[in-house]
Design a protein around this motif. Structure first.
Motif, PDB file in Angstrom:
ATOM      1  N   SER A 173      77.806  10.574  13.214  1.00  0.00           N
ATOM      2  CA  SER A 173      78.938  11.403  13.651  1.00  0.00           C
ATOM      3  C   SER A 173      79.830  10.635  14.625  1.00  0.00           C
ATOM      4  N   HIS A 174      79.400   9.436  15.030  1.00  0.00           N
ATOM      5  CA  HIS A 174      80.242   8.595  15.890  1.00  0.00           C
ATOM      6  C   HIS A 174      81.193   7.796  15.007  1.00  0.00           C
ATOM      7  N   PRO A 175      82.476   7.721  15.378  1.00  0.00           N
ATOM      8  CA  PRO A 175      83.463   7.082  14.497  1.00  0.00           C
ATOM      9  C   PRO A 175      83.187   5.609  14.187  1.00  0.00           C
ATOM     10  N   ALA A 176      82.409   4.923  15.024  1.00  0.00           N
ATOM     11  CA  ALA A 176      82.168   3.498  14.769  1.00  0.00           C
ATOM     12  C   ALA A 176      81.027   3.255  13.782  1.00  0.00           C
ATOM     13  N   VAL A 177      80.277   4.305  13.451  1.00  0.00           N
ATOM     14  CA  VAL A 177      79.049   4.099  12.678  1.00  0.00           C
ATOM     15  C   VAL A 177      79.234   4.449  11.200  1.00  0.00           C
ATOM     16  N   ALA A 178      78.836   3.516  10.342  1.00  0.00           N
ATOM     17  CA  ALA A 178      78.917   3.760   8.905  1.00  0.00           C
ATOM     18  C   ALA A 178      77.607   4.325   8.378  1.00  0.00           C
ATOM     19  N   GLU A 179      76.514   3.742   8.836  1.00  0.00           N
ATOM     20  CA  GLU A 179      75.216   4.146   8.314  1.00  0.00           C
ATOM     21  C   GLU A 179      74.167   3.896   9.397  1.00  0.00           C
ATOM     22  N   ALA A 180      73.119   4.708   9.406  1.00  0.00           N
ATOM     23  CA  ALA A 180      72.078   4.517  10.413  1.00  0.00           C
ATOM     24  C   ALA A 180      70.722   4.850   9.823  1.00  0.00           C
ATOM     25  N   ALA A 181      69.721   4.129  10.266  1.00  0.00           N
ATOM     26  CA  ALA A 181      68.341   4.447   9.893  1.00  0.00           C
ATOM     27  C   ALA A 181      67.524   4.422  11.184  1.00  0.00           C
ATOM     28  N   VAL A 182      66.720   5.456  11.380  1.00  0.00           N
ATOM     29  CA  VAL A 182      66.008   5.614  12.646  1.00  0.00           C
ATOM     30  C   VAL A 182      64.509   5.646  12.386  1.00  0.00           C
ATOM     31  N   VAL A 183      63.769   4.935  13.194  1.00  0.00           N
ATOM     32  CA  VAL A 183      62.298   4.970  13.089  1.00  0.00           C
ATOM     33  C   VAL A 183      61.692   5.116  14.490  1.00  0.00           C
ATOM     34  N   GLY A 184      60.458   5.546  14.515  1.00  0.00           N
ATOM     35  CA  GLY A 184      59.736   5.608  15.779  1.00  0.00           C
ATOM     36  C   GLY A 184      58.954   4.321  15.959  1.00  0.00           C
ATOM     37  N   ARG A 185      59.053   3.733  17.145  1.00  0.00           N
ATOM     38  CA  ARG A 185      58.294   2.515  17.424  1.00  0.00           C
ATOM     39  C   ARG A 185      57.285   2.803  18.532  1.00  0.00           C
ATOM     40  N   THR A 186      56.100   2.242  18.400  1.00  0.00           N
ATOM     41  CA  THR A 186      55.063   2.478  19.400  1.00  0.00           C
ATOM     42  C   THR A 186      55.563   2.100  20.790  1.00  0.00           C
ATOM     43  N   ASP A 187      55.346   2.990  21.740  1.00  0.00           N
ATOM     44  CA  ASP A 187      55.786   2.740  23.107  1.00  0.00           C
ATOM     45  C   ASP A 187      54.621   2.998  24.052  1.00  0.00           C
ATOM     46  N   PRO A 188      54.415   2.086  25.014  1.00  0.00           N
ATOM     47  CA  PRO A 188      53.234   2.219  25.877  1.00  0.00           C
ATOM     48  C   PRO A 188      53.229   3.485  26.723  1.00  0.00           C
ATOM     49  N   VAL A 189      54.364   4.066  27.023  1.00  0.00           N
ATOM     50  CA  VAL A 189      54.356   5.267  27.861  1.00  0.00           C
ATOM     51  C   VAL A 189      54.664   6.526  27.069  1.00  0.00           C
ATOM     52  N   THR A 190      55.712   6.480  26.250  1.00  0.00           N
ATOM     53  CA  THR A 190      56.147   7.712  25.589  1.00  0.00           C
ATOM     54  C   THR A 190      55.491   7.933  24.230  1.00  0.00           C
ATOM     55  N   GLY A 191      54.557   7.072  23.855  1.00  0.00           N
ATOM     56  CA  GLY A 191      53.882   7.238  22.567  1.00  0.00           C
ATOM     57  C   GLY A 191      54.701   6.590  21.471  1.00  0.00           C
ATOM     58  N   GLN A 192      55.859   7.198  21.188  1.00  0.00           N
ATOM     59  CA  GLN A 192      56.822   6.543  20.319  1.00  0.00           C
ATOM     60  C   GLN A 192      58.159   6.497  21.036  1.00  0.00           C
ATOM     61  N   ALA A 193      58.970   5.515  20.674  1.00  0.00           N
ATOM     62  CA  ALA A 193      60.325   5.425  21.201  1.00  0.00           C
ATOM     63  C   ALA A 193      61.263   5.353  20.004  1.00  0.00           C
ATOM     64  N   ILE A 194      62.495   5.794  20.223  1.00  0.00           N
ATOM     65  CA  ILE A 194      63.448   5.885  19.114  1.00  0.00           C
ATOM     66  C   ILE A 194      64.159   4.547  18.922  1.00  0.00           C
ATOM     67  N   PHE A 195      64.028   4.009  17.727  1.00  0.00           N
ATOM     68  CA  PHE A 195      64.576   2.701  17.400  1.00  0.00           C
ATOM     69  C   PHE A 195      65.578   2.902  16.264  1.00  0.00           C
ATOM     70  N   CYS A 196      66.826   2.455  16.480  1.00  0.00           N
ATOM     71  CA  CYS A 196      67.886   2.747  15.512  1.00  0.00           C
ATOM     72  C   CYS A 196      68.482   1.485  14.919  1.00  0.00           C
ATOM     73  N   TYR A 197      68.590   1.469  13.619  1.00  0.00           N
ATOM     74  CA  TYR A 197      69.336   0.413  12.932  1.00  0.00           C
ATOM     75  C   TYR A 197      70.700   1.000  12.597  1.00  0.00           C
ATOM     76  N   VAL A 198      71.747   0.297  12.994  1.00  0.00           N
ATOM     77  CA  VAL A 198      73.088   0.849  12.824  1.00  0.00           C
ATOM     78  C   VAL A 198      73.985  -0.149  12.095  1.00  0.00           C
ATOM     79  N   ILE A 199      74.640   0.341  11.059  1.00  0.00           N
ATOM     80  CA  ILE A 199      75.670  -0.459  10.379  1.00  0.00           C
ATOM     81  C   ILE A 199      77.017   0.079  10.845  1.00  0.00           C
ATOM     82  N   LEU A 200      77.861  -0.823  11.356  1.00  0.00           N
ATOM     83  CA  LEU A 200      79.151  -0.376  11.889  1.00  0.00           C
ATOM     84  C   LEU A 200      80.207  -0.306  10.788  1.00  0.00           C
ATOM     85  N   ARG A 201      81.156   0.577  10.997  1.00  0.00           N
ATOM     86  CA  ARG A 201      82.330   0.612  10.116  1.00  0.00           C
ATOM     87  C   ARG A 201      83.165  -0.624  10.390  1.00  0.00           C
ATOM     88  N   SER A 202      83.902  -1.083   9.375  1.00  0.00           N
ATOM     89  CA  SER A 202      84.680  -2.298   9.584  1.00  0.00           C
ATOM     90  C   SER A 202      85.710  -2.067  10.689  1.00  0.00           C
TER      91      SER A 202
END
Ligand code: WT7
Length: 663
Positions: free
Chosen positions: A553-582
């Motif tokens: 929903s952000h104007p700079a972002v074309a596509e995004a994929a989000v995964v949870g990554r193991t985090d020592p304190v929060t259990g999982q942390a949010i990790f985002c792969y973002v493809i920007l619009r040209s």
């Protein structure tokens, strides 16, 4: 997992223990003798007895009979898959069971809650006071036209008026929908809209780490988009400047000032809606989980009583926020139904001092502590020395909830907080189950660190493979539940198809929890985390899709994929792969902006830990994003099978990027 220890000699296991190698965990902890001798449940035969249909019925019938009914129930339950009904035909009011009953029994002066504000002020609220304030607000809501069957949104900090608001709704038969105060205006608006709430109960603000959170401004923003709300009741907590909408907004204290301290309780059918609570699933739209009256109350009261081994003199502290199901079931309804004295704390457990939580526990002589692994790991980082000055000798039982607890955190909790004398009950359940389902019974269960041990009496769980075949002891698969239980969800609000599809279609006739699970050869359950696209960050479920939607929903972002990554304190942390619009270039500033954008759209709890800009995403030839690979990359693991990848160079391109955490 790389959780650090407290800087003192730690019990085994060795550093690097993870959920995956739990089966190597071999220490066992039988109930301490002093604890077992005075526990409510001392006979292990209860598990066997309640496993038969007859024993199961006898168990829950006895628990049902503990409640106060306006009209008695007939049949115990019916099971018309996937819908159960409990305590058929019975009429009762939850607020009467939580309040009037205890006052009538002569316990009006017993403290229901010790409330401690983050800035330091305190209030002790007795059962009589809680009843009277509940009645005043119930009358006030009625005066605003709120009626039985309506939905009322609640968006509040951790102040005594929050349970009062829930109980007042229950008294007049309106269903509440509590939205955690950390959610954004957008998230609040979506939830209000889905349920078509007619009123909102909120506050000007609340305190968190010394700052006043601007709740009313968020609420106002939400109400601009949610026309169903006709009235907004505002508690004055911080005294900060607020905007005011005449006619719609009412100060709580003015509204209840002239109301009588008694209010006739609405007789509710056992199956009438008590509340909605929204939780994340695998799509962007949260699910309004429905909980009803009689079964829910019996379920949470019984589990609270037996699992926390509640005695009259206990001082019980569940450190969760009431905005989550843990708070609904085990700060408000279960404990109040049992006439328990509890603690409610407004703020951050480590503010202003690292040992603020321990100061509070010591001050009120807390006997029971119930918290989440993420909090335990955060305290481990500070080390046990941080609370060495606080006397925690009143504690006799510890609980954990929200995510798998790693054995080293369990052992630290046992040793340093529990002083090696308190059983640790690791309780598995969900927003949907309403009540704890897999758990030790502290007077009889021999504990294994990292295992939630066994199903609660009468709960019929199993571990099955892809095809639904039960996996023999020693193996792992998916957790399913096979028999209805009183506090189970009664559906997803307004979406029966999604209810059927999400929980009942994968293994027809069985409830699919969405969690992986192993059983060891003694039958102990070891929960392994979510198997769907749901992350667990600090014990809270956040859908990957919801974060992806926020990003695109952000104007700079074309596509995004989000995964949870193991985090020592929060259990999982949010990790985002973002493809920007040209036309947009990757930068630290844009990364920070996107993280704020997600926090703004969903709430701070969903703020990504890391954004990685990437020119492309690994996809199968049919165009499906290969999340498994993205998880492997995020975890910096070696990659599994890549034969279905359309373009192998993509992965190398992504891996070549350096990623640093942004906090
Ligand atoms: C999910 C439910 C239940 C209240 C808090 C979270 C995970 C919860 C445990 C535990 C391993 C656990 C599961 C579950 N979970 N407790 N003791 N051991 N995992 O409620 O937001 O509905 O999340 O939390 O993955 O499915 P929720």
């Amino acid at each position: 997992m790389t959780t650090q220890n407290a800087g003192k000699a730690e019990p085994a296991p060795a550093e690097g223990a993870t959920i995956e190698n739990l089966l190597r965990e071999e220490r066992t902890f039988p109930p301490p003798a002093g604890f077992a001798s005075r526990a409510l449940i001392t006979d292990p035969a209860i598990l066997e007895q309640a496993s038969t249909e007859e024993g199961f019925r006898a168990f829950w019938d006895a628990e049902g009979k503990r409640l106060e009914w306006m009209e008695p129930y007939g049949e115990l339950y019916t099971w018309d898959l996937p819908y159960a009904k409990w305590f058929i035909g019975g009429k009762l009011n939850v607020s009467v069971n939580c309040l009037d009953r205890h006052v009538d029994a002569g316990h009006g002066d017993r403290v229901a809650y010790h409330w401690e504000a983050e800035p330091g002020e305190t209030r002790a609220i007795t059962y009589r006071e809680l009843l009277e304030e509940t009645c005043r607000l119930a009358n006030a809501l009625r005066s605003l036209g709120v009626r039985k069957g309506d939905r009322v949104a609640i968006y509040m900090p951790m102040i005594p008026e929050l349970p009062v608001a829930m109980l007042a709704c229950a008294r007049i038969g309106a269903a509440h929908s509590v939205v955690f105060g950390g959610f954004s205006s957008e998230a609040l608006a979506g939830r209000i809209d889905d349920a078509q709430c007619v009123a909102l109960i909120t506050a000007d603000g609340g305190y968190r780490k010394g700052a006043a959170v601007n709740l009313k401004a968020n609420a106002d923003e939400a109400l601009r988009r949610s026309p169903s709300v006709k009235h907004s009741v505002v508690v004055r907590r911080t005294g900060q400047e607020v905007e005011w909408s005449e006619g719609r907004d009412h100060w709580y204290h003015e509204l209840i000032a002239d109301q009588p301290a008694t209010a006739a309780p609405e007789p509710m059918d056992s199956e009438d809606l008590l509340y909605l609570l929204y939780t994340s699933g695998t799509t962007a739209k949260p699910k309004g989980i429905m909980h009803t009256t009689g079964g829910y109350l019996a379920g949470v009261a019984a589990t609270h009583r037996y699992i926390f081994d509640i005695h009259d003199e206990d001082v019980y502290w569940c450190m969760a926020d009431i905005g989550w199901v843990t708070g609904h079931s085990y700060i408000v309804y279960g404990p109040l139904a049992n006439g328990t004295t509890g603690i409610i704390y407004e703020g951050a457990i480590d503010y202003p001092d690292k040992d603020r939580w321990a100061q509070i526990a010591a001050k009120y002589h807390a006997t029971i502590l119930y918290t989440a692994p993420t909090a335990i790991r955060a305290l481990m980082k500070y080390g046990a020395d941080a609370f060495a000055r606080d006397d925690l000798s009143s504690l006799r039982l510890l609980g954990s909830v929200g995510e798998p607890i790693n054995p080293e955190a369990w052992a630290w909790y046992w040793k340093y907080i529990g002083g090696e004398r308190c059983p640790v009950v690791d309780t598995w359940w969900q927003t949907e189950t309403g009540m704890i389902m897999i758990t030790p019974l502290p007077g009889i269960t021999t504990l294994k660190p990292g295992s939630a041990t066994f199903p609660f009496p009468g709960v019929k769980a199993d571990v099955v493979d892809e095809s639904g075949t039960p996996v023999p002891l020693g193996g792992g698969g998916y957790l399913v539940l096979e028999r209805p239980w009183p506090a189970m969800l009664r559906g997803i609000y307004g979406d029966p198809e999604r209810y059927q599809e999400t929980y009942w279609s994968r293994y027809p006739g069985r409830y699919f929890a969405g969690d992986g699970c192993k059983r060891d050869d003694e039958g102990y359950y070891w929960l392994l985390g979510r198997v769907d696209d749901v992350m667990n960050v600090s014990g809270h479920r956040i859908s990957t899709t919801e974060v992806e939607s926020a990003l695109v929903s952000h104007p700079a972002v074309a596509e995004a994929a989000v995964v949870g990554r193991t985090d020592p304190v929060t259990g999982q942390a949010i990790f985002c792969y973002v493809i920007l619009r040209s036309g947009n270039e990757p930068s630290d500033a844009l990364s920070a902006e996107l993280r704020e954008h997600v926090a703004g759209a969903i709430g701070k709890l969903a703020r990504p830990k890391q954004i990685m800009f990437t020119p492309d995403l690994p996809k199968t030839r049919s165009g499906k994003i290969m999340r498994r690979l993205l998880r492997d990359i995020a975890e910096q693991r070696s990659l599994g099978d890549v034969t279905t990848l359309a373009d192998e160079s993509v992965v190398e391109a992504i891996r070549g990027q350096s990623g640093k955490d942004e906090d």
